[in-house]
Design an enzyme around this catalytic site. Sequence first.
Site, PDB file in Angstrom:
ATOM      1  N   ILE A 145       0.847  -1.189   0.000  1.00 21.11           N
ATOM      2  CA  ILE A 145       0.000   0.000   0.000  1.00 21.11           C
ATOM      3  C   ILE A 145       0.887   1.244   0.000  1.00 21.11           C
ATOM      4  CG2 ILE A 145      -1.657   1.319   1.384  1.00 21.11           C
ATOM      5  CD1 ILE A 145      -2.867  -1.104   0.094  1.00 21.11           C
ATOM      6  N   ASP A 164      -5.055   6.652  -3.749  1.00 26.35           N
ATOM      7  CA  ASP A 164      -5.196   7.462  -2.550  1.00 26.35           C
ATOM      8  C   ASP A 164      -4.804   6.610  -1.351  1.00 26.35           C
ATOM      9  OD1 ASP A 164      -7.349   5.754  -2.174  1.00 26.35           O
ATOM     10  OD2 ASP A 164      -8.879   7.280  -2.619  1.00 26.35           O
ATOM     11  N   HIS A 203      -5.331  -1.891 -11.806  1.00 22.57           N
ATOM     12  CA  HIS A 203      -5.958  -3.025 -11.140  1.00 22.57           C
ATOM     13  C   HIS A 203      -6.679  -3.852 -12.190  1.00 22.57           C
ATOM     14  CE1 HIS A 203      -7.127  -5.147  -7.557  1.00 22.57           C
ATOM     15  NE2 HIS A 203      -8.404  -5.107  -7.893  1.00 22.57           N
ATOM     16  N   GLY A 252      -6.618   4.712   0.484  1.00 21.79           N
ATOM     17  CA  GLY A 252      -7.380   3.496   0.614  1.00 21.79           C
ATOM     18  C   GLY A 252      -6.774   2.374  -0.209  1.00 21.79           C
ATOM     19  N   THR A 253      -7.508   1.261  -0.300  1.00 20.09           N
ATOM     20  CA  THR A 253      -7.077   0.117  -1.097  1.00 20.09           C
ATOM     21  C   THR A 253      -7.891   0.084  -2.384  1.00 20.09           C
ATOM     22  OG1 THR A 253      -6.489  -1.139   0.890  1.00 20.09           O
ATOM     23  CG2 THR A 253      -6.804  -2.392  -1.141  1.00 20.09           C
ATOM     24  N   ASP A 254      -7.300   0.555  -3.469  1.00 18.90           N
ATOM     25  CA  ASP A 254      -7.942   0.577  -4.790  1.00 18.90           C
ATOM     26  C   ASP A 254      -9.218   1.408  -4.781  1.00 18.90           C
ATOM     27  OD1 ASP A 254      -5.936  -1.229  -5.580  1.00 18.90           O
ATOM     28  OD2 ASP A 254      -7.165  -2.945  -4.999  1.00 18.90           O
TER      29      ASP A 254
END
Length: 304
Positions: free
Chosen positions: A89, A138, A106, A140-142
């Site tokens: 991350i 950002d 992704h 977050g995760t994806d």
Amino acid sequence: MRAVIVGAVESTRIALQTIAATPGWTVAALVTLPPDLAGRHSDFADLGGEAARTGTRVIHAADSNAPAVTAEIARLAPDHVFVIGWSQICRPAFLAAAGHRVIGYHPAPLPRLRGRAALPWTILLVEPITAGTLFWIDEGTDTGPILAQHFLHVGAEESVGSLYARQLDVLAALLREALPALAAGDPPRRAQDEQYASWAARRLPGDGAIDWRQPAADIARLVRAVGRPYPGAQTGARGEPLTLWAAQAGDGSRHRAAIPGQVVTVGDGRFQVRCGDGGLLTVEEWQSASMRPPALHSRLGLAA
């Protein structure tokens, strides 16, 4: 336009090739794993040769968030950082060093299947449609806004290897589409719709273990989902691990008197195994240390 790329797999190679070949763009540096950490990715790619061919400086790093790495990215002052084929991350210090101009890729139709192992999960979940997505990373995760996205159908007998190759083509096409918009200074930033979000959990090599009590179609799907470039579906025969790379599900009505996991035919480099629903799995490609097929009537399993 100056780019920094972070990654260590084949999609990273595609990003490096595509960006370096785009007029008006140069790749200032590639942050990648040192070869002694190749085991971190089952699809690890040594990108040293590609970096040399494109005149790209290589920065070996085990942790892209390490202070030395973020300081070097800040010093390079790239216009954009592309994190493609990297499992860590991006922490706040990394994003700040890159001026929050960080782009990821992704292999899923974000916001669906955020997280890990998107390609195996696409096949295991029998997803009829998937996508490749370039997005702004950002904290977050994806979760960041979408820069570009391309949808594609998933074949009924799609393997993770064929889907992997198709995703590489999508990545190259999306980058060729997005790079001019990035250079022009007005690229898309389409917010993800949270009502459609889903998450995919990490998968480990052991998650490819075959349970022969399952239906033949489910086991065949597992084989397709975890094949090359991933570790393969795992069972055991003759007291040694046995990896299945390609298999087909079929009718087992002619072999009703057999136990799930029992080998009912052997020949021509293939063998058939009775599954939990009475169906047969025809194993077409396999690998073991001895490269001897399992014995007729033997029972397969991790403890076999």
